[in-house]
Design an enzyme around this catalytic site. Structure first.
Site: not given
Ligand code: GLC
Length: 536
Positions: A25, A27, A29, A103, A204, A272, A334-335
């Protein structure tokens, strides 16, 4: 025929998947962003030696499914940056000789996408047919299909009294790929990113774009119906005959391939494909290698973690890849639950050695190279919509901030900022900074392995042959190219094992960075040690 040669970069590459919201990150946020990634490119290229990155979505999105619900495929979401940052990221990666794959979310958009807003506005809308609208059956959904994230795959829209289809969240309406205007609009998206310089796409949900045109109900699954993948809850109550993988999907992939090939043979499409029937999975290469360059290979993640299952899985996958085709391997994304949490205690190093010495392009998931584990995320901090529906399927714990340092937010963002997902409590010991200074760390193991693979053509493109010395708990295999032969031996047992490797030079050990030397005949492997022998 669109055959590719061994010179194609992606056959030699080691890939690294970045989940942009969780990497760095810049900045403060709370969310990772593209400039954060740019600031870490040296880590990927110089420290790790990675050749290519795959970026999960960073496009404009209301973030119902954290970027997999897109409102503008050609713009960057403000929390992640802007187009200039995307351009700079691609250029900076290229300057370091790393490729960038993005992606491409094809099956659906966000329900806030202008196309869908227009489509839902009236039955006569010019974009009505860009999505899938149907009448219900006596007030019930048009079919019994359930969404991957649970609940019906159809939602009734009050404005027009019709139902729209969504394979995932109701906020992710399915595009109608049977409409040529949709096909062209989506191919324009691909052209946009190719024009900007990306090196390919991770497509995807690539098997889900085409469903049964007759929209037949799926048969219910009997209680003993074998499960090919993880426990998917309600989704497993049906046999999914009709809601993905209709043969027409292959035509779309052929057309997409024409688009990417028009930018040169070097462009990669890796799709995928959550299909575990190997011949069907392999059909996505296309009979003339004219569809996806590679279907993503998830089979290592579904195999039991023991030698007989892994060996059978690896041999079956390689046997099913059509002659002249090329595969890939991955142990995390990530799944899925984090690798180090799924594995039996003490097996992380064997997993790394396996992944980086198989025949096929390895894909690493960010953080696995330092052994990050699945983080327990409290209900009030939960972010993943799938987890809201089915608690055990939450993916939050595998998407927590990259652990750079032992500092307050693990160096993910500026001091004082709070990351969007909790930082793994183990970041005090499991972090990049600490592991860099320890020659025996997981990170240094991965670095050495990436370097080893790059130094040896046999490990990159050589043939694969299981070694007859393999046993129930020792897996040995051979990689052979024109110029060299190497043997890899992995001891899965908790005891020392002797194994005959013939003559050669021991060039790598997972247990001891300094172990090397000539060997002749039998060598000893410590418990859970893996070694590599170079027969020259
Ligand atoms: C794919 C992605 C997953 C996402 C889903 C819907 O399976 O990997 O993260 O939620 O598609 O786009």
């Amino acid at each position: 025929m669109a055959r590719t040669s061994y010179d194609t970069w992606w056959k030699h590459a080691v890939f690294y998947q970045i989940y942009p919201l969780s990497f760095a990150d810049s900045n403060g946020d709370s969310y990772g962003d593209l400039r954060g990634i740019i600031s870490r490119l040296d880590y990927l290229s110089e420290t790790l030696g990675i050749d290519a990155i795959w970026l999960s979505p960073f496009f404009k999105s209301p973030m119902r499914d954290w970027g997999y619900d897109i409102t503008d495929h050609t713009d960057v979401d403000p929390i992640l940056g802007d187009r200039d940052a995307a351009r700079e990221l691609i250029e900076e990666a290229h300057r370091r000789e790393m490729r960038v794959v993005v992606d491409f979310v094809v099956n659906h958009t966000s329900d806030e996408h202008p196309w869908f807003v227009e489509s839902r506005s009236s039955r006569d809308s010019s974009k009505r047919d860009w999505y899938v609208w149907r009448d219900g059956r006596d007030g019930e959904p048009p079919t019994n299909w359930v969404s991957v994230f649970s609940g019906p795959a159809w939602t009734l829209d009050e404005t027009t009294g019709q139902w729209y289809r969504h394979t995932y969240l109701r906020e992710q309406p399915d595009l109608n790929w049977r409409n040529p205007e949709v096909v062209e609009a989506m191919f324009d998206v691909a052209r946009f990113w190719l024009d900007m310089g990306v090196d390919g796409f991770r497509v995807d949900a690539a098997h889900q774009m085409m469903k049964d045109p007759h929209e037949r109900d799926n048969p219910p699954a009997p209680p003993d119906y074998p499960r090919a993948y993880k426990d998917m809850g309600e989704y497993d109550r049906f046999i999914h005959l009709y809601d993905f993988g209709h043969p027409d999907v292959h035509d779309i992939h052929r057309q997409l391939r024409e688009v990417t090939d028009s930018y040169g043979q070097e462009v990669l499409t890796v799709g995928e494909i959550h299909i575990f029937d190997l011949p069907e999975w392999a059909s996505y290469y296309g009979e003339n290698f004219d569809q996806l360059n590679m279907p993503f290979n998830f089979h290592l993640m579904t195999a039991e973690w023991d030698v007989p299952s892994l060996r059978a899985t690896i041999e079956a996958v390689l046997w099913n890849v059509p002659v002249g085709g090329w595969t890939n391997w991955t142990l995390g994304n990530h799944d899925e639950i984090r690798l180090s949490t799924r594995l039996p205690e003490g097996h992380g190093r064997l997993a790394a050695l396996l992944l980086l010495t198989l025949r096929g392009t390895p894909f690493l998931y960010y953080g696995d190279e330092i052994g990050m584990s699945q983080v327990a995320v409290a209900p009030e901090e939960a972010r993943d919509p799938w987890g809201h529906n089915v608690a055990w399927l939450s993916r939050d714990g595998a998407r927590t901030p990259m652990q750079w340092t032992d500092g307050p937010n693990a160096g993910f963002g500026p001091v004082g900022s709070t990351p969007w997902l909790p930082v793994g409590p183990d970041h005090v010991t499991v972090n990049v900074e600490k592991q860099l200074s320890d020659p025996d760390s997981t990170l240094n193991l991965y670095r050495r392995l990436v370097a080893l693979r790059k130094a040896h053509p046999s490990l990159q493109v050589g043939s694969f042959l299981s070694h007859p010395s393999s046993t129930e708990d020792v897996f040995a295999y051979r990689r052979e190219s024109d110029s060299e032969t190497m043997t890899i031996v992995l001891n899965f047992s908790d005891e020392e094992r002797m194994i005959d490797v013939g003559r050669g030079e021991l060039v790598f050990s997972t247990a001891d960075p300094d172990r090397n030397g000539r060997c002749r005949g039998e060598v000893a492997l410590a418990s859970r040690e893996g070694i590599v022998i170079d027969h020259a």
